[in-house]
Write a protein that holds these residues in place. Sequence first.
Motif, short mmCIF file in Angstrom:
data_model
loop_
_atom_site.label_atom_id
_atom_site.label_comp_id
_atom_site.label_asym_id
_atom_site.label_seq_id
_atom_site.Cartn_x
_atom_site.Cartn_y
_atom_site.Cartn_z
N GLY A 32 3.89 10.30 -9.45
CA GLY A 32 3.24 10.57 -10.72
C GLY A 32 2.62 11.95 -10.77
O GLY A 32 2.62 12.61 -11.80
N ILE A 33 2.08 12.37 -9.61
CA ILE A 33 1.50 13.72 -9.54
C ILE A 33 2.58 14.77 -9.69
O ILE A 33 2.43 15.75 -10.43
N ARG A 58 2.44 1.78 -3.49
CA ARG A 58 1.48 2.34 -4.44
C ARG A 58 1.21 3.81 -4.16
O ARG A 58 1.10 4.64 -5.08
N ARG A 59 1.13 4.17 -2.87
CA ARG A 59 0.89 5.57 -2.51
C ARG A 59 2.04 6.47 -2.94
O ARG A 59 1.82 7.55 -3.50
N ARG A 60 3.27 6.02 -2.72
CA ARG A 60 4.44 6.81 -3.13
C ARG A 60 4.51 6.92 -4.64
O ARG A 60 4.93 7.96 -5.18
N ALA A 61 4.10 5.85 -5.35
CA ALA A 61 4.11 5.89 -6.81
C ALA A 61 3.11 6.92 -7.33
O ALA A 61 3.39 7.65 -8.29
N ARG A 62 1.92 6.98 -6.70
CA ARG A 62 0.93 7.97 -7.12
C ARG A 62 1.42 9.41 -6.88
O ARG A 62 1.26 10.28 -7.71
N LEU A 63 2.06 9.61 -5.72
CA LEU A 63 2.59 10.95 -5.42
C LEU A 63 3.68 11.33 -6.41
O LEU A 63 3.76 12.48 -6.84
N SER A 122 0.83 -1.20 0.00
CA SER A 122 0.00 0.00 0.00
C SER A 122 0.87 1.25 0.00
O SER A 122 0.59 2.22 -0.72
#
Length: 384
Positions: free
Chosen positions: A383-384, A376-381, A373
Amino acid sequence: MAFASGAVVANIYYLQPLAETLAQAFHASTGAVGLLITLIQLGYAIGLATLVPLGDLLERRRLLLVLLTGCAIGLTAMATAPTLAVIASAAVLVGLTSVAVQVIVPFAAHLAGEGRQGQVVGTVMSGLLIGILLSRTVSGLLAGVIGWRWVFGIAALVTLAVAVVLWRELPVHQPTVRMGYPALLRSVLRLVRTERALRYRMAYGGMSFAAFSVFWSTSGFLLARPPYHWSEIQIGLFALLGAAGAVAARFAGTLADRGHARWTTAGFALLSALSYLPLSLGRDSVIALIIGVVLLDLGVQGLQITNQSVIYPLRPDARSRLNTAYMTAYFLCGTVGSGLAAAMYAWVGWTGVCLLGAGFPLVALLIWLLEQSGIRRRARLAGI
């Protein structure tokens, strides 16, 4: 190095198939003998925290010679001990100095070429796992034929022989860092704070080895009592089933080198938890017990190699200290597992032991889900 690792790590496990024998020899309770197994693991954990970091500070070959000589002295004391209290004191020394193994493993990783560290560590760990496996078998056979004291006497001689061979055959390896001993120990804590992957691997390894220790610290009582009534020799031969763990070591190292450590972590942890289903039926069925032991050893040893293959590349200049952090958590959790298992066996019997054993790898799976989890959270950040 694989042979030396196996010969030395065996010293920690010779006690396990002799649990019932020592209880009878010294007229001691199940809890008292279970404490012996816990103490030797506690000594090992202390050695991991205080002695293994010296592998980055001192010349490793000389450090190995000192540790192995101390181990041989402790084994000699166990072989000649007049009371259980003396055995307990000597067991702590044996555990403390058997951490020579954890100086050898990062040394092997250092000597390996890039991209081959998982395979090389897997090879050395295969030797270590075979040592664990044969230790129980040899212990049971020797105790049944010539007496339990000879188990530790012969182990002392083998340990001295290993010290001589390593002194002659290993290359001189100069220290990788220059700092005082207190600063060295503080740097281990700093690695734990700064390396997220190390913290997760410490948790996975600790839960896995706790599950392993729960079974093997109580199996001697199960097999020596009704309905099995097995002798020391039979209990020792039973431990040969652990060969599955040696098979898993090379396989897991190869998978880690290929970048599959993320999924093998979950797979091996799940396998360890599931192994306690047949183990719980093993109270009355030897076939179920055999299936459970094979699955448990595959899961635990496969996860161990996966973990080590992940942590050693993190900081090539600090492999002994990375190993210190990881293996200290590993054996502290194993010590907790052994202690709780002995208490659980005395309190509620084999069913309670199996529930306890299955609980530890299930906790590892929950931690793995948290790690995924976070990834995935770090990957989304990012990407932003």
